[in-house]
Scaffold this active site. Sequence first.
Site, PDB file in Angstrom:
ATOM      1  N   LYS A  53      12.576  12.848  59.090  1.00  0.00           N
ATOM      2  CA  LYS A  53      13.584  11.906  59.590  1.00  0.00           C
ATOM      3  C   LYS A  53      14.152  12.389  60.927  1.00  0.00           C
ATOM      4  O   LYS A  53      14.337  11.605  61.859  1.00  0.00           O
ATOM      5  CB  LYS A  53      14.695  11.720  58.546  1.00  0.00           C
ATOM      6  CG  LYS A  53      14.234  10.891  57.348  1.00  0.00           C
ATOM      7  CD  LYS A  53      15.186  10.964  56.169  1.00  0.00           C
ATOM      8  CE  LYS A  53      14.598  10.239  54.955  1.00  0.00           C
ATOM      9  NZ  LYS A  53      15.361  10.413  53.738  1.00  0.00           N
ATOM     10  N   GLN A  97      20.863  13.332  51.942  1.00  0.00           N
ATOM     11  CA  GLN A  97      19.578  13.425  51.252  1.00  0.00           C
ATOM     12  C   GLN A  97      19.809  13.678  49.755  1.00  0.00           C
ATOM     13  O   GLN A  97      20.521  14.604  49.379  1.00  0.00           O
ATOM     14  CB  GLN A  97      18.737  14.553  51.871  1.00  0.00           C
ATOM     15  CG  GLN A  97      17.350  14.694  51.281  1.00  0.00           C
ATOM     16  CD  GLN A  97      16.457  13.479  51.553  1.00  0.00           C
ATOM     17  OE1 GLN A  97      16.478  12.906  52.632  1.00  0.00           O
ATOM     18  NE2 GLN A  97      15.682  13.070  50.562  1.00  0.00           N
ATOM     19  N   ASP A 120      21.732   4.093  54.687  1.00  0.00           N
ATOM     20  CA  ASP A 120      20.791   4.038  53.557  1.00  0.00           C
ATOM     21  C   ASP A 120      21.011   2.775  52.722  1.00  0.00           C
ATOM     22  O   ASP A 120      20.186   2.429  51.882  1.00  0.00           O
ATOM     23  CB  ASP A 120      20.958   5.270  52.660  1.00  0.00           C
ATOM     24  CG  ASP A 120      19.891   6.324  52.938  1.00  0.00           C
ATOM     25  OD1 ASP A 120      18.808   5.949  53.425  1.00  0.00           O
ATOM     26  OD2 ASP A 120      20.150   7.506  52.661  1.00  0.00           O
TER      27      ASP A 120
END
Length: 298
Positions: A53, A97, A120
Site C-alpha cells: 500500500k 491494518q 477503508d
Amino acid sequence: MTAQIIDGKQLAADMRAEIKADVETLAAQGVTPGLGVILVGDDPASRSYVTAKEKACEEAGIYSDDNRLSADSSQEELMALIGRMNNDPKINGILLQLPLPKHMDENAALLAINPAKDVDGFHPVNVGKMLIGEECFLPCTPHGCVQMLARSGVETKGAHVVVVGRSNIVGKPVAAMLLQKKEHANATVTICHTGTKDIGYHTRQADIVIVAAGWPNTVTADMVKDGAVVIDVGVNRVEDATKKRGYRLVGDVDFDAIKEKASLITPVPGGVGPMTITMLLYNTVESARRTLSLPAGR
Ligand code: NAP
C-alpha cells in the site's frame, strides 16, 4: 463459449494512471493527498500488505505517514495515534491494518477513526451512508468489483447478481452497492451463504456471479449458466509441489472449467486483488478533493 479474462492488473494500472493525474491536478492547487498508515505488530502478511500500500501511494504521488506500533503496544497508544491523525490536516485517509493483536479492541479503534478519513469504508457512518445511497467512502474490495464490471462494459441494470458470501467487508457491501438505483448498479441481488439450501439453484439463474466465500471450488461449472459473468474475490493457498514456495494461489471458483462456460471471468491472482489497493488510493484522493469542496471524481 470460452470466456474473456478480465485483466485486473491492467484495469488497476489504468485507474492508477488516472489517480496519479488527479493527484497532480490537486498538487497544482496546493493539496497533496495523504494517507496515515498504522500497523500494529509484525504479522508477515499484514506487513507485506502495508508495504504494498505504501509503495502504491508513493507511485501515485500520495504522501504516506507510516506508523508501526509494537505488538505489545497499549490500546491507549493506538487511540492516541488515531486521534493525532484525525486532527492532522496533511492526512486525508487513515488505514488501520487489521487484524489487531488479540489484546486490542478492534471495534473501538475503527469507531475512533473520523468517518471523513475512513478510506477503508468500515466505519458504521460510511456503511450506513452506503446503504442509503449517500456519498461516502465505499469499501475497497467490493468497490473494486463494481469498477471491474463497469470498466469491462458489463450492464448491471436489470441483471440478476448472485453474491456468494455475506461478510461485512465483501459480500454484504458488494450486494448493497449493486442494489442502488444508480449507474453501474440497479441490479436484482441475491445473497447466498452457508445457510442457503441450494446455492447452485440461485447461481444458475445469475447473469453475474460474485464469489467471496474463502474456499476453493465453492462455485463449480455446473453452478453457472452459459454466458454468465464471474467475479472471483477469493484468495486461497493450495499445496503445489511444483512451485518453489510449495503452494499456489487459487480463487473460490473452478476457474478452468468455468472459463469454458462464462462470457467474462476474473483470474486469481491478477483479478480483484490489484483493484483493492487501487480503490484505497482512489478514496484517499477523493477525501483530499473534498477538503477543497471539489465535485467527486470518476
Ligand atoms: P469471510 O469473512 O470468511 O466470509 C466468507 C463468507 O462466505 C461468509 O459469509 C460465509 O457464510 C460464506 N461461505 C463460506 N463458505 C461458503 C460456502 N461453501 N457456500 C456459501 N457460502 C459460504 O471472508 P471474506 O473476508 O469475505 O473473504 C472471502 C474471500 O475473499 C477470502 O478468500 C479472502 O481471502 C478473499 N478476499 C480477497 C480480497 C482481495 O483483495 N482480493 C479482499 C478481501 C477478501 P456464513 O456467513 O454463513 O459463515
